[in-house]
Design a protein around this motif. Structure first.
Motif, short mmCIF file in Angstrom:
data_model
loop_
_atom_site.label_atom_id
_atom_site.label_comp_id
_atom_site.label_asym_id
_atom_site.label_seq_id
_atom_site.Cartn_x
_atom_site.Cartn_y
_atom_site.Cartn_z
N LEU A 34 0.79 -1.17 -0.07
CA LEU A 34 -0.02 -0.03 0.09
C LEU A 34 1.09 1.04 -0.07
CD1 LEU A 34 -2.68 0.98 0.25
CD2 LEU A 34 -2.42 0.93 2.83
N VAL A 35 1.79 1.14 0.63
CA VAL A 35 2.81 2.54 0.81
C VAL A 35 3.48 2.57 -0.29
CG1 VAL A 35 4.73 3.24 1.98
CG2 VAL A 35 3.21 2.07 3.27
N ARG A 36 4.01 1.42 -1.12
CA ARG A 36 4.68 1.62 -2.19
C ARG A 36 3.81 2.09 -3.53
NH1 ARG A 36 8.69 -3.57 -1.77
NH2 ARG A 36 10.03 -2.78 0.07
N ILE A 37 2.66 2.11 -3.45
CA ILE A 37 1.56 2.41 -4.42
C ILE A 37 0.80 3.67 -3.96
CG2 ILE A 37 -0.27 1.92 -6.05
CD1 ILE A 37 0.41 -0.92 -5.68
N PRO A 38 1.48 4.76 -3.75
CA PRO A 38 0.91 6.18 -3.05
C PRO A 38 -0.30 6.61 -4.01
CG PRO A 38 3.08 6.82 -4.20
CD PRO A 38 2.93 5.03 -4.23
N GLN A 39 -0.23 6.51 -4.98
CA GLN A 39 -1.53 6.82 -5.92
C GLN A 39 -2.55 5.86 -5.44
OE1 GLN A 39 0.95 5.46 -7.14
NE2 GLN A 39 1.84 6.40 -9.07
N SER A 40 -2.67 4.85 -4.98
CA SER A 40 -3.69 4.18 -4.28
C SER A 40 -4.32 4.51 -3.18
CB SER A 40 -3.54 2.66 -4.23
OG SER A 40 -4.60 2.12 -3.69
N ALA A 123 -4.53 -5.91 7.72
CA ALA A 123 -3.88 -4.79 6.91
C ALA A 123 -4.91 -3.68 6.65
CB ALA A 123 -3.34 -5.35 5.93
N ASP A 124 -6.05 -4.22 6.36
CA ASP A 124 -7.21 -3.30 5.93
C ASP A 124 -7.62 -2.52 7.23
OD1 ASP A 124 -6.82 -3.73 3.30
OD2 ASP A 124 -8.35 -5.43 3.18
N LEU A 125 -7.66 -3.33 8.34
CA LEU A 125 -7.94 -2.61 9.52
C LEU A 125 -7.10 -1.35 9.96
CD1 LEU A 125 -9.87 -2.69 12.09
CD2 LEU A 125 -8.25 -4.34 13.17
N VAL A 126 -5.75 -1.76 9.77
CA VAL A 126 -4.79 -0.59 9.92
C VAL A 126 -4.97 0.60 9.01
CG1 VAL A 126 -2.37 -0.04 9.89
CG2 VAL A 126 -2.94 -2.22 11.04
N ARG A 127 -5.18 0.17 7.66
CA ARG A 127 -5.51 1.34 6.76
C ARG A 127 -6.72 2.17 7.23
NH1 ARG A 127 -7.94 -0.90 1.58
NH2 ARG A 127 -9.76 -0.76 3.10
N ASN A 128 -7.93 1.55 7.58
CA ASN A 128 -8.91 2.23 8.06
C ASN A 128 -8.65 3.16 9.27
OD1 ASN A 128 -10.99 1.36 6.43
ND2 ASN A 128 -11.26 -0.60 7.44
N VAL A 129 -7.77 2.78 10.03
CA VAL A 129 -7.42 3.61 11.44
C VAL A 129 -6.83 4.97 10.81
CG1 VAL A 129 -5.93 3.77 13.31
CG2 VAL A 129 -7.02 1.70 12.91
N GLY A 130 -5.92 4.66 10.02
CA GLY A 130 -5.10 5.90 9.14
C GLY A 130 -6.31 6.81 8.68
N VAL A 131 -7.16 6.28 7.85
CA VAL A 131 -8.06 6.97 7.04
C VAL A 131 -9.03 7.81 7.88
CG1 VAL A 131 -9.93 6.98 5.28
CG2 VAL A 131 -7.96 5.56 4.99
N LEU A 132 -9.51 7.06 9.05
CA LEU A 132 -10.53 7.75 10.03
C LEU A 132 -9.70 8.77 10.84
CD1 LEU A 132 -12.26 4.46 11.61
CD2 LEU A 132 -13.37 6.29 10.17
N ILE A 133 -8.45 8.66 11.02
CA ILE A 133 -7.90 9.92 11.69
C ILE A 133 -7.83 11.20 10.72
CG2 ILE A 133 -5.51 10.66 12.56
CD1 ILE A 133 -5.10 7.95 13.65
N LEU A 134 -7.60 11.00 9.46
CA LEU A 134 -7.63 11.72 8.34
C LEU A 134 -8.84 12.55 8.17
CD1 LEU A 134 -5.95 13.29 5.99
CD2 LEU A 134 -6.79 11.30 4.68
N ILE A 135 -9.91 11.59 8.08
CA ILE A 135 -11.38 12.12 8.03
C ILE A 135 -11.67 13.07 9.14
CG2 ILE A 135 -13.73 11.75 7.65
CD1 ILE A 135 -11.93 11.41 5.04
N THR A 136 -11.15 12.67 10.49
CA THR A 136 -11.52 13.29 11.54
C THR A 136 -10.96 14.71 11.53
OG1 THR A 136 -11.69 11.33 12.83
CG2 THR A 136 -11.38 13.46 14.19
N ILE A 137 -9.62 14.75 11.12
CA ILE A 137 -9.25 16.34 10.95
C ILE A 137 -9.87 16.96 10.00
CG2 ILE A 137 -6.96 17.21 10.39
CD1 ILE A 137 -5.31 14.77 11.25
N VAL A 138 -10.24 16.48 8.71
CA VAL A 138 -11.05 17.14 7.83
C VAL A 138 -12.11 17.79 8.24
CG1 VAL A 138 -12.05 17.00 5.64
CG2 VAL A 138 -9.81 16.01 6.07
N GLY A 139 -12.87 16.65 9.05
CA GLY A 139 -14.00 17.28 9.48
C GLY A 139 -13.86 18.40 10.61
N MET A 140 -12.82 18.44 11.57
CA MET A 140 -12.61 19.51 12.27
C MET A 140 -12.25 20.88 11.56
SD MET A 140 -13.02 18.49 15.58
CE MET A 140 -12.50 16.73 16.51
N LEU A 141 -11.73 20.51 10.54
CA LEU A 141 -11.48 21.79 9.88
C LEU A 141 -12.70 22.44 9.02
CD1 LEU A 141 -8.18 20.76 7.91
CD2 LEU A 141 -8.25 22.31 9.66
N VAL A 142 -13.90 21.58 9.01
CA VAL A 142 -14.83 22.14 8.33
C VAL A 142 -16.07 22.46 9.33
CG1 VAL A 142 -14.35 21.19 5.97
CG2 VAL A 142 -15.79 20.11 7.67
#
Length: 267
Positions: A34-40, A123-142
């Protein structure tokens, strides 16, 4: 008799230890890919951000939510939608591994077969943790704000991740059935769209036609969204949390063993 029982316990412990070790290796392999394919990684993060901005600034002004600002009503739905759609990645990734012959290579190695699926879903669970953190930050910004406390909010995120983990096992079955990644994607979206959009994620259920309200009120995504909403905005919580836990545990208890059995029989 005691010696025999002791040997059985040692064998069982070695089996569990081997399974965990193999699972972690597969999970690490998938995370590295996942890390080696940053586009994904980038585009899987852009989609939920676009949904936040779309509903917040385009549709939000037309949707009235009594007692809440729309962004506080919206974000729990976005969290659940994000991990639900992210679970499709399990089906696509597994179908790709099968298509490229990686599964056959795993089969030839001295490893626990179920670790292939467990590693993928972990691995998908770990990815979901990172995405949820990102979306929480975006939500705070809006404008999203937590009106309870951090512990309640983190507990809600834990509920979402448990549900996402169960979904990943379900979509792994599609990954095993589909002949290629395109088919896996086509098979997955029709299952999630009715559950996601015919729910309380984006609009109050009371605004829907009466015949649709019964389905929307009792399906697992609505219940999870309502639990997260209660844990972040306040209000009656216990009923939603208990129902959400029951749904998640049942999904995981039914789909994970079935996926593992199908994988062992087929591969």
């Amino acid at each position: 008799m005691t010696i025999a029982v002791g040997r059985e316990e040692v064998i069982a412990q070695k089996g569990i230890g081997r399974f965990i070790s193999d699972m972690l290796v597969i999970a690490e392999r998938n995370l590295i890919a996942l890390v080696r394919i940053p586009q994904s990684l980038f585009f899987s993060s852009v989609q939920p951000i676009m949904f936040v901005l779309l509903f917040r600034y385009v549709f939000g002004g037309a949707i009235n939510v009594p007692g809440h600002s729309y962004v506080d009503f919206l974000m729990p739905g976005i969290f659940v939608q994000t991990v639900a759609f992210g679970s499709i990645g399990t089906a696509i990734g597994l179908a790709e591994d099968m298509q490229k012959g990686f599964i056959e290579r795993f089969r030839s190695l001295p490893m626990a077969r179920s670790a292939v699926l467990a590693g993928r879903t972990t691995a998908d669970l770990v990815r979901n943790v990172g995405v949820l953190i990102l979306i929480t930050i975006v939500g705070m910004l809006v404008g999203f704000r937590i009106h309870t406390n951090a512990l309640a909010f983190i507990g809600g995120m834990g509920l979402i991740l448990l549900f996402a983990y169960g979904l990943s096992w379900g979509f792994s079955i599609i990954g095993l059935i589909a002949p290629n990644t395109e088919t896996a994607q086509v098979m997955s979206f029709p299952l999630l769209f009715p559950l996601t959009f015919a729910s309380s994620a984006f609009v109050p259920v009371q605004s829907m036609p009466g015949w649709l309200q019964s389905f929307a009120n009792n399906q697992p995504i609505s219940i999870l969204v309502d639990a997260m909403r209660a844990l972040s905005n306040g209000g009656p919580t216990a009923g939603y949390v208990v129902k959400s836990l029951i749904w998640s545990v049942v999904i995981l208890a039914v789909l994970a063993p079935y996926a593992a059995r199908r994988f062992r029989r087929s591969y």
